[in-house]
Design a protein around this motif. Structure first.
Motif, PDB file in Angstrom:
ATOM      1  N   ASN A   1       0.810  -1.207   0.000  1.00 51.48           N
ATOM      2  CA  ASN A   1       0.000   0.000   0.000  1.00 51.48           C
ATOM      3  C   ASN A   1       0.849   1.265   0.000  1.00 51.48           C
ATOM      4  OD1 ASN A   1      -2.502  -1.227  -0.047  1.00 51.48           O
ATOM      5  ND2 ASN A   1      -2.488  -1.541   2.193  1.00 51.48           N
ATOM      6  N   SER A   2       2.143   1.069  -0.267  1.00 51.74           N
ATOM      7  CA  SER A   2       3.062   2.211  -0.199  1.00 51.74           C
ATOM      8  C   SER A   2       2.655   3.324  -1.134  1.00 51.74           C
ATOM      9  CB  SER A   2       4.475   1.770  -0.583  1.00 51.74           C
ATOM     10  OG  SER A   2       4.884   0.780   0.304  1.00 51.74           O
ATOM     11  N   ALA A   3       1.973   2.963  -2.237  1.00 53.18           N
ATOM     12  CA  ALA A   3       1.594   3.978  -3.205  1.00 53.18           C
ATOM     13  C   ALA A   3       0.097   4.190  -3.202  1.00 53.18           C
ATOM     14  CB  ALA A   3       2.070   3.576  -4.594  1.00 53.18           C
ATOM     15  N   LYS A   4      -0.598   3.652  -2.251  1.00 53.47           N
ATOM     16  CA  LYS A   4      -2.053   3.803  -2.224  1.00 53.47           C
ATOM     17  C   LYS A   4      -2.398   5.059  -1.437  1.00 53.47           C
ATOM     18  CE  LYS A   4      -6.316   1.285  -1.061  1.00 53.47           C
ATOM     19  NZ  LYS A   4      -7.057   2.353  -1.615  1.00 53.47           N
ATOM     20  N   VAL A   5      -2.902   6.049  -2.190  1.00 51.55           N
ATOM     21  CA  VAL A   5      -3.091   7.391  -1.625  1.00 51.55           C
ATOM     22  C   VAL A   5      -4.558   7.610  -1.288  1.00 51.55           C
ATOM     23  CG1 VAL A   5      -2.999   9.841  -2.221  1.00 51.55           C
ATOM     24  CG2 VAL A   5      -1.098   8.341  -2.810  1.00 51.55           C
TER      25      VAL A   5
ATOM     26  N   SER B   1     -15.675  19.625   0.974  1.00 51.20           N
ATOM     27  CA  SER B   1     -15.295  18.250   1.319  1.00 51.20           C
ATOM     28  C   SER B   1     -14.463  17.705   0.169  1.00 51.20           C
ATOM     29  CB  SER B   1     -16.558  17.395   1.509  1.00 51.20           C
ATOM     30  OG  SER B   1     -17.259  17.333   0.288  1.00 51.20           O
ATOM     31  N   VAL B   2     -13.739  16.609   0.462  1.00 52.31           N
ATOM     32  CA  VAL B   2     -12.954  15.994  -0.608  1.00 52.31           C
ATOM     33  C   VAL B   2     -13.286  14.507  -0.654  1.00 52.31           C
ATOM     34  CG1 VAL B   2     -10.928  15.531   0.854  1.00 52.31           C
ATOM     35  CG2 VAL B   2     -10.630  15.834  -1.623  1.00 52.31           C
ATOM     36  N   GLU B   3     -13.403  13.999  -1.856  1.00 52.40           N
ATOM     37  CA  GLU B   3     -13.642  12.564  -2.001  1.00 52.40           C
ATOM     38  C   GLU B   3     -12.323  11.852  -1.763  1.00 52.40           C
ATOM     39  OE1 GLU B   3     -17.259  12.356  -5.271  1.00 52.40           O
ATOM     40  OE2 GLU B   3     -15.289  11.520  -5.751  1.00 52.40           O
ATOM     41  N   SER B   4     -12.293  10.891  -0.793  1.00 50.14           N
ATOM     42  CA  SER B   4     -11.028  10.309  -0.358  1.00 50.14           C
ATOM     43  C   SER B   4     -10.322   9.547  -1.480  1.00 50.14           C
ATOM     44  CB  SER B   4     -11.262   9.399   0.850  1.00 50.14           C
ATOM     45  OG  SER B   4     -12.147   8.374   0.472  1.00 50.14           O
ATOM     46  N   GLU B   5     -11.082   8.933  -2.356  1.00 50.73           N
ATOM     47  CA  GLU B   5     -10.464   8.133  -3.410  1.00 50.73           C
ATOM     48  C   GLU B   5      -9.963   8.983  -4.576  1.00 50.73           C
ATOM     49  OE1 GLU B   5     -10.779   4.394  -3.589  1.00 50.73           O
ATOM     50  OE2 GLU B   5     -10.882   4.834  -1.428  1.00 50.73           O
ATOM     51  N   THR B   6     -10.803   9.993  -4.954  1.00 46.76           N
ATOM     52  CA  THR B   6     -10.565  10.689  -6.218  1.00 46.76           C
ATOM     53  C   THR B   6      -9.897  12.055  -6.076  1.00 46.76           C
ATOM     54  OG1 THR B   6     -12.740  11.713  -6.074  1.00 46.76           O
ATOM     55  CG2 THR B   6     -12.602   9.615  -7.258  1.00 46.76           C
ATOM     56  N   GLY B   7      -9.975  12.636  -4.895  1.00 48.15           N
ATOM     57  CA  GLY B   7      -9.429  13.989  -4.735  1.00 48.15           C
ATOM     58  C   GLY B   7     -10.356  15.069  -5.268  1.00 48.15           C
ATOM     59  N   VAL B   8     -11.601  14.722  -5.572  1.00 51.36           N
ATOM     60  CA  VAL B   8     -12.559  15.723  -6.064  1.00 51.36           C
ATOM     61  C   VAL B   8     -13.066  16.548  -4.883  1.00 51.36           C
ATOM     62  CG1 VAL B   8     -14.851  16.028  -7.058  1.00 51.36           C
ATOM     63  CG2 VAL B   8     -13.243  14.419  -8.095  1.00 51.36           C
ATOM     64  N   ILE B   9     -12.932  17.879  -5.016  1.00 49.56           N
ATOM     65  CA  ILE B   9     -13.406  18.780  -3.957  1.00 49.56           C
ATOM     66  C   ILE B   9     -14.796  19.263  -4.342  1.00 49.56           C
ATOM     67  CG2 ILE B   9     -12.985  20.970  -2.774  1.00 49.56           C
ATOM     68  CD1 ILE B   9      -9.995  20.493  -3.277  1.00 49.56           C
TER      69      ILE B   9
ATOM     70  N   VAL C   1      -7.103  23.128   2.755  1.00 46.06           N
ATOM     71  CA  VAL C   1      -5.867  22.341   2.759  1.00 46.06           C
ATOM     72  C   VAL C   1      -6.252  20.867   2.657  1.00 46.06           C
ATOM     73  CG1 VAL C   1      -3.779  21.743   4.042  1.00 46.06           C
ATOM     74  CG2 VAL C   1      -4.668  24.091   4.109  1.00 46.06           C
ATOM     75  N   ILE C   2      -5.677  20.208   1.670  1.00 47.55           N
ATOM     76  CA  ILE C   2      -5.986  18.795   1.422  1.00 47.55           C
ATOM     77  C   ILE C   2      -4.726  17.973   1.708  1.00 47.55           C
ATOM     78  CG2 ILE C   2      -6.649  17.102  -0.350  1.00 47.55           C
ATOM     79  CD1 ILE C   2      -8.905  19.014   0.291  1.00 47.55           C
ATOM     80  N   GLN C   3      -4.952  16.856   2.382  1.00 43.30           N
ATOM     81  CA  GLN C   3      -3.828  15.954   2.663  1.00 43.30           C
ATOM     82  C   GLN C   3      -3.979  14.682   1.834  1.00 43.30           C
ATOM     83  OE1 GLN C   3      -3.694  13.448   6.205  1.00 43.30           O
ATOM     84  NE2 GLN C   3      -1.779  14.484   6.749  1.00 43.30           N
ATOM     85  N   ALA C   4      -2.855  14.244   1.283  1.00 44.65           N
ATOM     86  CA  ALA C   4      -2.836  12.944   0.615  1.00 44.65           C
ATOM     87  C   ALA C   4      -1.931  12.053   1.444  1.00 44.65           C
ATOM     88  CB  ALA C   4      -2.285  13.096  -0.800  1.00 44.65           C
ATOM     89  N   LYS C   5      -2.437  10.856   1.815  1.00 45.03           N
ATOM     90  CA  LYS C   5      -1.648   9.957   2.676  1.00 45.03           C
ATOM     91  C   LYS C   5      -1.598   8.591   2.030  1.00 45.03           C
ATOM     92  CE  LYS C   5      -1.355   9.017   7.616  1.00 45.03           C
ATOM     93  NZ  LYS C   5      -2.111   9.108   8.875  1.00 45.03           N
ATOM     94  N   ASP C   6      -0.388   8.000   1.995  1.00 45.68           N
ATOM     95  CA  ASP C   6      -0.304   6.654   1.410  1.00 45.68           C
ATOM     96  C   ASP C   6      -0.573   5.606   2.479  1.00 45.68           C
ATOM     97  OD1 ASP C   6       2.048   6.564   2.835  1.00 45.68           O
ATOM     98  OD2 ASP C   6       3.360   6.835   1.078  1.00 45.68           O
ATOM     99  N   MET C   7      -0.284   4.403   2.172  1.00 45.59           N
ATOM    100  CA  MET C   7      -0.631   3.283   3.047  1.00 45.59           C
ATOM    101  C   MET C   7      -2.145   3.259   3.262  1.00 45.59           C
ATOM    102  SD  MET C   7       2.284   2.028   3.411  1.00 45.59           S
ATOM    103  CE  MET C   7       1.770   0.658   4.433  1.00 45.59           C
TER     104      MET C   7
ATOM    105  N   GLY D   1      -4.028   5.563   3.819  1.00 51.22           N
ATOM    106  CA  GLY D   1      -4.479   6.524   4.832  1.00 51.22           C
ATOM    107  C   GLY D   1      -4.279   6.024   6.249  1.00 51.22           C
ATOM    108  N   GLN D   2      -3.685   4.877   6.380  1.00 52.18           N
ATOM    109  CA  GLN D   2      -3.543   4.321   7.733  1.00 52.18           C
ATOM    110  C   GLN D   2      -2.413   4.975   8.501  1.00 52.18           C
ATOM    111  OE1 GLN D   2      -3.268   0.094   7.679  1.00 52.18           O
ATOM    112  NE2 GLN D   2      -5.120  -0.100   6.415  1.00 52.18           N
ATOM    113  N   MET D   3      -2.449   4.728   9.781  1.00 53.89           N
ATOM    114  CA  MET D   3      -1.392   5.225  10.665  1.00 53.89           C
ATOM    115  C   MET D   3      -0.045   4.822  10.096  1.00 53.89           C
ATOM    116  SD  MET D   3      -2.059   6.619  13.783  1.00 53.89           S
ATOM    117  CE  MET D   3      -1.043   5.864  15.046  1.00 53.89           C
ATOM    118  N   GLY D   4       0.927   5.696  10.180  1.00 57.14           N
ATOM    119  CA  GLY D   4       2.265   5.344   9.707  1.00 57.14           C
ATOM    120  C   GLY D   4       2.479   5.632   8.242  1.00 57.14           C
ATOM    121  N   GLY D   5       1.429   5.932   7.523  1.00 56.80           N
ATOM    122  CA  GLY D   5       1.585   6.279   6.108  1.00 56.80           C
ATOM    123  C   GLY D   5       2.269   7.629   5.995  1.00 56.80           C
TER     124      GLY D   5
END
Ligand code: NAG
Ligand code: NAG
Ligand code: NAG
Ligand code: NAG
Length: 650
Positions: free
Chosen positions: A195-199, A211-219, A237-243, A245-249
């Motif tokens: 999941n290293s590249a799963k944003v 709001s932002v759609e978590s999968e697509t980034g659509v605001i 401000v939008i955050q993109a997190k890999d793994m 979105g889990q802890m440690g990503g």
């Protein structure tokens, strides 16, 4: 599998890459590699079983975790030939990508180690070749074999947004869920592994508006009725997190500047219900009286406002136009105002948006009404004549100081200042006219003569007594009328003769007359013999009614010896008022004629009468004639009618 008969590639497998963070790699790989080396095809490890189902299994591959941080060399695996009896007679040789540099081999044991920390994102696999050689003979005991060392991904890259800052615009009052913009972040880690590249996207700032759609980034918008007039700009401000979105990503952020665009949700409103302006009555047509403004919180076309007068301007005195720059209503004079007629106007003015949005009609009405009071101010105006020009007539025989006519002028102002009159002397150099300064009556002050000047065109000035600066001028055309003061008279001196052989009722001559006066009905005169009872016995005269009269013989048998000259007094009258007439006397000589009526000879005596010459002159003429008779009687007779010529003969 046959190709692998020669070399058993000793593999290790790490199915849970996360663990590699917490566990030092060499300690795990070494025993794992040894274990698999002992029983490479048994597949006894549970981990291995899981891995097989997850990824395609390749026997000629080594796997190595990237980003090794240990101080020792990282163990990769072991080469082993089945020709190797363990007696130390063989040696292993490594060649290919990074051989001897990145990867080194223990030529006796076949153990391969990585000397450097490797980055998958830099180079994800290395192709190498292995050979087993007899130490003594130097001959390969097996054909050379190729294998791959693949670098295993660890999550060492955070997601990166395609832009540092995004900008976007969305109309105000948009419904919840309206698309604003799509942001996107890339992760350099291996997308095919773990999941290293799963944003996953989330919003850190900008709630509850967006709001932002978590999968697509659509605001999208998240709040209804967002009002631009209330708040126009938002920073999200939008955050993109890999793994996933889990802890440690690992995470990255971006800023999205969102503007609300305007819609027509605000009507124009006058800030006050009444406006008052003052304007002098002399304000020229087209001049501005004042400006009013209905405020509109919207902007651009949504704030565009049109003004119109809806009441109070029955005479179309004003107009209101929109200043496109300021959206103000400009009140303009359309017709000249007159303080003396109207002192105040009360206009009802409407302001309405030019472009209405049917979606927001419920927020309306999108127009407003205000009262505009215009107070007209009095201005001192010059006197005003009752006419723009006067035409007067005066008879040429008018006595001095006769009133020809009267001009009047008034101060139009409420003050009704008194006015005095004068004649502009530049227009009456000879001072023929005078004016009563008090009442405007124009007098003659000199005799007039139509026959010398028909028109006297003068200028009269009216001046306000209390304010001499306010004055006006008016042209006065004075026409001199004709008076029948001239009698008609014969047009010329006629030479008339009657032949001795003439018969009765014969025309012997036709005469006409002229008159110096203006003749209204053309040149019309009447002719009559004066005292016809006495003078009408030998000749008669007939008025031809065309301004001529003909002289007729009354009988025959005229004789020079009996009477050589007849005088015929004729009264000529005009039809003027009063009738003017004069009496002219025609002299008719008796002459000898041929049978065609052509004059042959006349009596000299006849010449004296019409010209009325003195006795001395007559004697001179007679002498002259006597002399001339010797040469040519006829010539002398025909020429001596002229006084001067006769005298010249002397
Ligand atoms: C948002 O509004 C600001 C200020 O009016 C302006 O400078 C900026 O260009 C706008 N951004 C967009 C995307 O319209
Ligand atoms: C104006 O005044 C004169 C006397 O100065 C008088 O003769 C004349 O009749 C007056 N004219 C009128 C129109 O009253
Ligand atoms: C005066 O006015 C009359 C009438 O307008 C015009 O016919 C005439 O030519 C004018 N005479 C002079 C000298 O301007
Ligand atoms: C008319 O003619 C006669 C005869 O010639 C003459 O006597 C008489 O005086 C004439 N009348 C007038 C008025 O000349």
């Amino acid at each position: 599998m046959r190709t692998l008969g020669c070399f058993l590639l000793l593999l290790f497998w790490v199915s849970q890459p996360q663990k590699s963070y917490t566990t030092p790699l060499p300690e795990r790989t070494t025993p794992s590699a040894e274990r698999t080396a002992e029983d490479p095809e048994s597949g006894q490890g549970n981990e291995m079983e899981r891995s097989r189902s997850k990824r395609s299994w390749m026997w000629n591959q080594f796997f190595l975790l990237e980003e090794y941080t240990g101080s020792d060399y990282q163990y990769v695996g072991k080469l082993h030939s089945d020709q190797d009896g363990g007696d130390g007679s063989l040696k292993y040789i490594l060649s290919g990508d990074g051989a001897g540099d990145v990867f080194i081999i223990n030529e006796n044991t076949g153990d391969i180690q990585a000397t450097k920390r490797l980055d998958r994102e830099e180079k994800s696999s290395y192709v190498l070749r292995a050979q087993a050689v007899n130490k003594k003979t130097g001959r390969p005991v097996e054909p050379e074999s190729e294998f791959v060392i693949k670098i295993h991904d660890i999550n060492d890259n955070e997601p990166k947004f395609t832009k540092n800052v995004y900008t976007a615009t969305v109309p105000e009052m948009s419904e919840v869920g309206t698309f604003v913009v799509q942001v996107s972040a890339n992760d350099a880690d291996d997308p095919t592994y773990g999941n290293s590249a799963k944003v996953v996207y989330s919003i850190l700032q900008g709630q509850p508006y967006f709001s932002v759609e978590s999968e697509t980034g659509v605001i999208k918008t998240a709040l209804s009725k967002m009002d631009r007039e209330n708040k126009e700009q938002y920073q999200v401000v939008i955050q993109a997190k890999d793994m996933g979105g889990q802890m440690g990503g690992l995470s990255g952020t971006t800023t999205v500047n969102i503007n609300l665009s305007d819609v027509n949700d605000n009507p124009p409103r006058f800030p006050q219900s009444t406006y008052q302006f003052r304007a002098p009555e002399s304000s020229p047509v087209g001049s501005t009286i004042g400006r009013i403004k209905a405020n509109d919180a919207d902007e651009g076309v949504n704030a565009e406002t049109e003004y119109k007068i809806i009441d109070g301007d029955e005479h179309n005195m004003f107009e209101i136009i929109t200043d496109k720059e300021t959206q103000e209503g400009v009140v303009i004079v359309k017709k000249l105002m007159d303080f003396e007629r109207t002192r105040m106007y009360n206009l009802k003015v409407e302001a309405a948006n030019v472009y209405d949005d049917p979606r927001f009609q419920y927020l309306g009405p999108f127009k407003d009404v205000a009262t505009v009071k215009i107070i007209v101010e009095d201005v001192d105006e010059p006197p005003l004549f009752s006419k723009s020009a006067y035409v007067l007539e005066v008879k040429e025989d008018a006595k001095i100081n006769t009133i020809i006519g009267t001009v009047t002028a008034q101060d139009p102002d409420a003050a009704r200042s008194f006015v005095k009159y004068s004649v502009d002397r530049h227009t009456d150099m000879d001072r023929i006219f005078n004016i009563d300064s008090g009442n405007g009556s124009i007098f003659t002050s000199k005799p007039l003569d139509r026959e010398s000047l028909l028109w006297h065109n003068i200028t009269v000035i009216a001046t306000e007594i209390s304010n001499p600066k306010e004055s006006s001028r008016v042209p006065v055309f004075i026409k001199v009328l004709d008076v029948n003061d001239n009698a008609p008279e014969f047009a010329m001196l006629y030479e008339i003769f009657v032949c001795e052989n003439a018969k009765a009722e014969q025309i012997i001559h036709t005469v006409s007359a002229i008159d110096k006066d203006d003749s209204y009905s053309g040149l019309h005169f009447s002719y009559a013999v004066a005292n016809p009872a006495v003078h009408g016995t030998n000749f008669t005269l007939r008025d031809n009614r065309d301004n001529t009269a003909s002289i007729y013989t009354q009988r025959n048998g005229y004789s020079r010896h009996e009477m050589n000259t007849y005088l015929l007094p004729v009264v000529i009258s005009d039809y003027g008022f009063p009738i003017q007439s004069s009496t002219g006397t025609l002299t008719i000589r008796v002459c000898a004629c041929d049978h065609k009526g052509n004059m042959q000879s006349c009596t000299a005596e006849a010449l004296s009468h019409p010209t009325g010459l003195s006795t001395g002159a007559l004697i001179a003429i007679l002498l002259c004639i006597i002399i001339l008779l010797g040469h040519s009687r006829a010539v002398c007779c025909s020429k001596t009618t002229e006084k001067e010529r006769a005298i010249a003969c002397v």
